[in-house]
Write an enzyme that holds these catalytic residues in place. Structure first.
Site, PDB file in Angstrom:
ATOM      1  N   LYS A  42       0.776  -1.194  -0.224  1.00  0.00           N
ATOM      2  CA  LYS A  42      -0.071   0.234   0.000  1.00  0.00           C
ATOM      3  C   LYS A  42       0.760   1.146   0.104  1.00  0.00           C
ATOM      4  CE  LYS A  42      -2.301  -0.412   3.606  1.00  0.00           C
ATOM      5  NZ  LYS A  42      -2.055  -1.695   4.308  1.00  0.00           N
ATOM      6  N   ARG A 117      -9.728   1.074   9.378  1.00  0.00           N
ATOM      7  CA  ARG A 117      -9.513  -0.138   9.650  1.00  0.00           C
ATOM      8  C   ARG A 117     -10.409  -0.930  10.125  1.00  0.00           C
ATOM      9  NH1 ARG A 117      -2.991  -0.518  11.076  1.00  0.00           N
ATOM     10  NH2 ARG A 117      -2.408   0.284   9.155  1.00  0.00           N
ATOM     11  N   ARG A 155      12.207  -6.850   6.047  1.00  0.00           N
ATOM     12  CA  ARG A 155      12.503  -5.449   5.901  1.00  0.00           C
ATOM     13  C   ARG A 155      13.228  -4.800   7.028  1.00  0.00           C
ATOM     14  NH1 ARG A 155       6.928  -1.887   4.859  1.00  0.00           N
ATOM     15  NH2 ARG A 155       6.384  -2.366   6.885  1.00  0.00           N
ATOM     16  N   ARG A 188      11.810  -2.883  12.381  1.00  0.00           N
ATOM     17  CA  ARG A 188      10.856  -1.990  13.122  1.00  0.00           C
ATOM     18  C   ARG A 188      10.200  -3.043  13.727  1.00  0.00           C
ATOM     19  NH1 ARG A 188       7.599   1.338   8.731  1.00  0.00           N
ATOM     20  NH2 ARG A 188       6.077  -0.229   9.232  1.00  0.00           N
ATOM     21  N   ARG A 199      -0.909  -8.628  13.409  1.00  0.00           N
ATOM     22  CA  ARG A 199      -1.640  -7.469  12.517  1.00  0.00           C
ATOM     23  C   ARG A 199      -2.541  -8.095  11.452  1.00  0.00           C
ATOM     24  NH1 ARG A 199       3.302  -4.644  10.265  1.00  0.00           N
ATOM     25  NH2 ARG A 199       2.127  -3.288   9.440  1.00  0.00           N
TER      26      ARG A 199
END
Ligand SMILES: [Zn+2]
Length: 243
Positions: A42, A117, A155, A188, A199
């Site tokens: 996204k 959300r 990531r 992160r 999530r």
């Protein structure tokens, strides 16, 4: 002077002398809502759309992280939840978005990334969009969850300049080190695997049903397969759909 039959009959509104097109229909702001699980790309798509369409990206995740970084009242309220992968309260996020949409740069349109959300957020948003007379387009990025987990756990971020890397798809020149400033890259907090699973779970339970909500409310909604194609190809598909 013999120039009477030039354009004297056409009223040119102030500020429009350069031929900038006052087609009233095109003045409805474009509200582009990007949907997809964490890791569906996204953010990448939003940045490409910003460049092409010239409207701002509104990422609630970025806004919240900014508050956490500043350590202000909103930041301290949401920090623990974000670390645990729990959704931040609707009213907190709704207020942030409402304030952001009121900024002058959002008057022509905006790209929502990571919002809404929940059903409550979607309902609040629909009210805001109706008040603005916005033309809403919902883009649903469809991806395989296992692929998302592989993508996100790879990531790495530079704590100094914020540049994002990926150990498989966008590795730094030297493993673990930022190309730009030599800082040690970190994972992160919300990219750790257990947090990602939280999530995805939250997305599946609370956000995925919003696709049906938007479909039933008659908004333009498109499914876009984002599992296999590179980001540029996904972007091409999105542009073709919204134009
Ligand atoms: Zn860096």
């Amino acid at each position: 002077m013999g120039r009477k039959n030039q354009v004297t009959s056409v009223a040119v509104p102030a500020g429009r002398e350069n031929g900038q097109t006052p087609n009233p229909k095109s003045q409805a702001p474009l509200a582009l809502i990007l949907f997809g699980p964490p890791g569906s790309g996204k953010g990448t798509q939003a940045k490409l759309l910003v460049k092409t369409l010239g409207i701002p990206q509104i990422s609630t995740g970025d806004m919240l992280r900014e508050h956490v970084r500043k350590g202000n009242a909103v930041g301290t309220k949401v920090e623990a939840k974000m670390k645990a992968g729990i959704l931040v309260k609707d009213e907190v996020v709704n207020r942030l978005v409402e304030e952001r949409l009121a900024q002058p740069d959002a008057a022509r349109g905006f790209i929502l990334d990571g919002y809404p959300r929940t059903r409550a957020q979607a309902e609040t948003l629909c009210g805001m969009l109706a008040a603005q007379g916005a033309e809403t387009v919902v883009i649903h990025l469809v991806v395989d969850y296992n692929e998302v987990i592989a993508r996100l756990t790879g990531r790495r971020q530079c704590p100094v300049c914020g540049t994002l890397y990926n150990v498989t798809s966008k590795p730094p020149k030297v493993p673990g080190v930022c190309d730009l400033d030599g800082a040690a890259l970190s994972v992160r907090e919300d990219d750790r695997e257990e947090v990602i699973r939280e999530r995805l779970d939250a997305y599946q339970k609370q956000t995925r049903p919003l696709i049906d909500f938007f479909r039933e409310s008659g908004k333009r909604l498109y499914d876009v397969d984002a599992s296999h194609d590179p980001p540029e190809a996904v972007f091409g598909k999105i542009l073709a759909l919204i134009r």
